[in-house]
Design an enzyme around this catalytic site. Structure first.
Site, PDB file in Angstrom:
ATOM      1  CE  LYS A  13      -0.237  -0.245   5.073  1.00  0.00           C
ATOM      2  NZ  LYS A  13      -1.222  -0.818   6.096  1.00  0.00           N
TER       3      LYS A  13
ATOM      4  CE1 TYR B 167      16.102  30.262   4.701  1.00  0.00           C
ATOM      5  CE2 TYR B 167      16.183  27.682   4.332  1.00  0.00           C
ATOM      6  CZ  TYR B 167      16.283  28.950   4.129  1.00  0.00           C
ATOM      7  OH  TYR B 167      15.503  29.502   2.504  1.00  0.00           O
TER       8      TYR B 167
HETATM    9  C1  LIG Z   1      -0.445  -1.905   6.711  1.00  0.00           C
HETATM   10  C2  LIG Z   1      -1.016  -2.921   7.138  1.00  0.00           C
HETATM   11  C3  LIG Z   1      -0.171  -4.390   7.265  1.00  0.00           C
HETATM   12  C4  LIG Z   1       1.304  -4.291   7.500  1.00  0.00           C
HETATM   13  O1  LIG Z   1       2.030  -3.495   8.489  1.00  0.00           O
HETATM   14  P1  LIG Z   1       3.443  -3.225   8.825  1.00  0.00           P
HETATM   15  O2  LIG Z   1       3.661  -3.047  10.254  1.00  0.00           O
HETATM   16  O3  LIG Z   1       3.853  -2.310   8.023  1.00  0.00           O
HETATM   17  O4  LIG Z   1       3.960  -4.848   8.611  1.00  0.00           O
HETATM   18  C5  LIG Z   1      -0.716  -5.475   7.910  1.00  0.00           C
HETATM   19  N1  LIG Z   1      -2.031  -5.731   8.032  1.00  0.00           N
HETATM   20  C6  LIG Z   1      -2.766  -4.430   7.595  1.00  0.00           C
HETATM   21  C7  LIG Z   1      -4.320  -4.769   7.983  1.00  0.00           C
HETATM   22  C8  LIG Z   1      -2.416  -3.418   7.456  1.00  0.00           C
HETATM   23  O5  LIG Z   1      -3.274  -2.214   7.089  1.00  0.00           O
END
Ligand SMILES: *Cc1c(COP(=O)(O)O)cnc(C)c1O
Length: 357
Positions: A33, A253
């Site tokens: 994702k 800065y």
């Molecule tokens: C994003 C997500 C994961 C992966 O989580 P990580 O901590 O990055 O391994 C797993 N299950 C769900 C439902 C998620 O939304």
């Protein structure tokens, strides 16, 4: 051309996926994702396509991007659908989806199709974000199991505190899950990266690694498996200006750095608009031509400054690695007051270069 680059090592990605699968002992959803946590979802999916059991994305838009790029394997919508009008598209593109809210259960029940839906029924075992309460979960399981258009379901839950190895919460959530699904048909899916890395006795048929695929351990203090994770992204740029400043002179800065000795300053073509943390303090580690170096002065939008005083050979054109094999994101993120998840997800503008050996 501006030299800011995110090098993406696809072989490291595959190696981390295999480690996740090995630790999980079953099948693994490769969570890609948010554009694969900033690594590029399409390229990552292609690299994993031959071996990934499924891909996980946050929404149908992300799934359709993968389908359009020719990814034909299973894709799981981790949050399900946001509107029932997505269901025909889900069928058309053969997507799997989570169901974790009562209205989603109703929408699936009311939906008419000749296809067989692949539902991941989600329990709220204690995170209190998504998922059905235990009694709702069992009722939904009965309702959906009775429908001709719902196939065998996967029973899932998500851990809220698996990165805290001294918290009893993960164990409690696993116990709530086990008690709730008692006697129900379906494969199970429990573990995100911290649960996989930190809780070897919490296991399920399917695991869902995200962050660890990119070679990042979400638990910086937990080093046991970090050595087996290979960083996938190497964030780099080059020095394109150098100057010498006298004792007492500031850099950048807000004059956050003031020279305590004659100082040679290198200007690197990479800043916070590329995803480098704006509030990286003086002394934040970098590598300069593979030598240890530090950030001095406040990070600018498009540039940052490093100390070259101890590196007489370094200069215009020297490569500066902001994160990668060294410094690792696990070490860098806490110094900058951000999470290890945020750093790769925040990368933008830099050119991604893929290395596939
Ligand atoms: C994003 C997500 C994961 C992966 O989580 P990580 O901590 O990055 O391994 C797993 N299950 C769900 C439902 C998620 O939304």
């Amino acid at each position: 051309m501006r030299p800011a680059r995110a090098l993406i090592d696809l072989d490291a990605l595959r190696s981390n996926y295999r480690l996740a699968r090995e630790l999980g002992g079953g099948k693994a959803v490769a969570v890609i994702k948010a554009d694969a946590y900033g690594h590029g979802a399409v390229r990552c999916a292609r690299a994993l396509q031959a071996e990934a059991d499924a891909f996980g994305v946050a929404c149908i838009e992300e799934a359709l991007e993968l389908r359009a790029a020719g990814i034909t394997g299973p894709i799981l919508l981790l949050e399900g659908f946001f509107d029932a009008s997505e269901l025909p598209l889900i069928v058309q593109h053969d997507l799997w989806f989570a169901v974790g809210a009562p209205w989603q259960v109703e929408a699936v029940a009311a939906f008419q199709t000749t296809a067989t839906l692949n539902v991941w029924l989600k329990l709220d075992s204690g995170m209190h974000r998504l998922g059905l309460w235990p009694d709702e979960f069992r009722a939904a399981h009965a309702t959906l199991s009775a429908l001709a258009h719902v196939g065998p379901m996967v029973l899932m839950t998500h851990m809220a505190r698996a990165d805290e190895l001294d918290s009893p919460r993960t164990r409690e959530q696993a116990d709530v899950f086990a008690a709730t699904i008692d006697g129900l048909a379906g494969q199970t899916s429990l573990c995100n990266s911290p649960a996989l890395l930190g809780w070897p006795d919490v296991r399920s048929d399917w695991v869902r690694p995200g962050l660890m695929l990119y070679g990042i351990n979400p638990m910086p203090a937990h080093t046991a498996l970090t050595g087996r994770l290979r960083p996938v992204m190497s964030m780099r740029s080059k020095i394109f200006a150098v100057r010498d400043i006298a004792v007492g002179e500031p850099v950048g800065y807000g004059a956050r750095f003031v020279a305590q000795r004659p100082t040679r300053v290198g200007v690197v073509a990479l800043g916070y608009a590329d995803g480098y943390p704006q509030f990286a303090p003086n002394g934040t580690p970098v590598r300069i031509d593979d030598q240890p170096g530090i950030v001095i002065g406040r990070v600018s939008m498009d540039m940052l400054t490093v100390d070259l005083t101890h590196l007489p050979q370094a200069g215009i054109g020297s490569t500066v690695t902001l994160w990668g094999d060294a410094p690792r994101i696990e070490a860098l993120a806490p110094l900058c007051g951000v999470s290890a998840y945020q750093l790769p997800c925040g990368v933008k503008r830099v050119v991604r270069e893929y290395v596939d050996v």
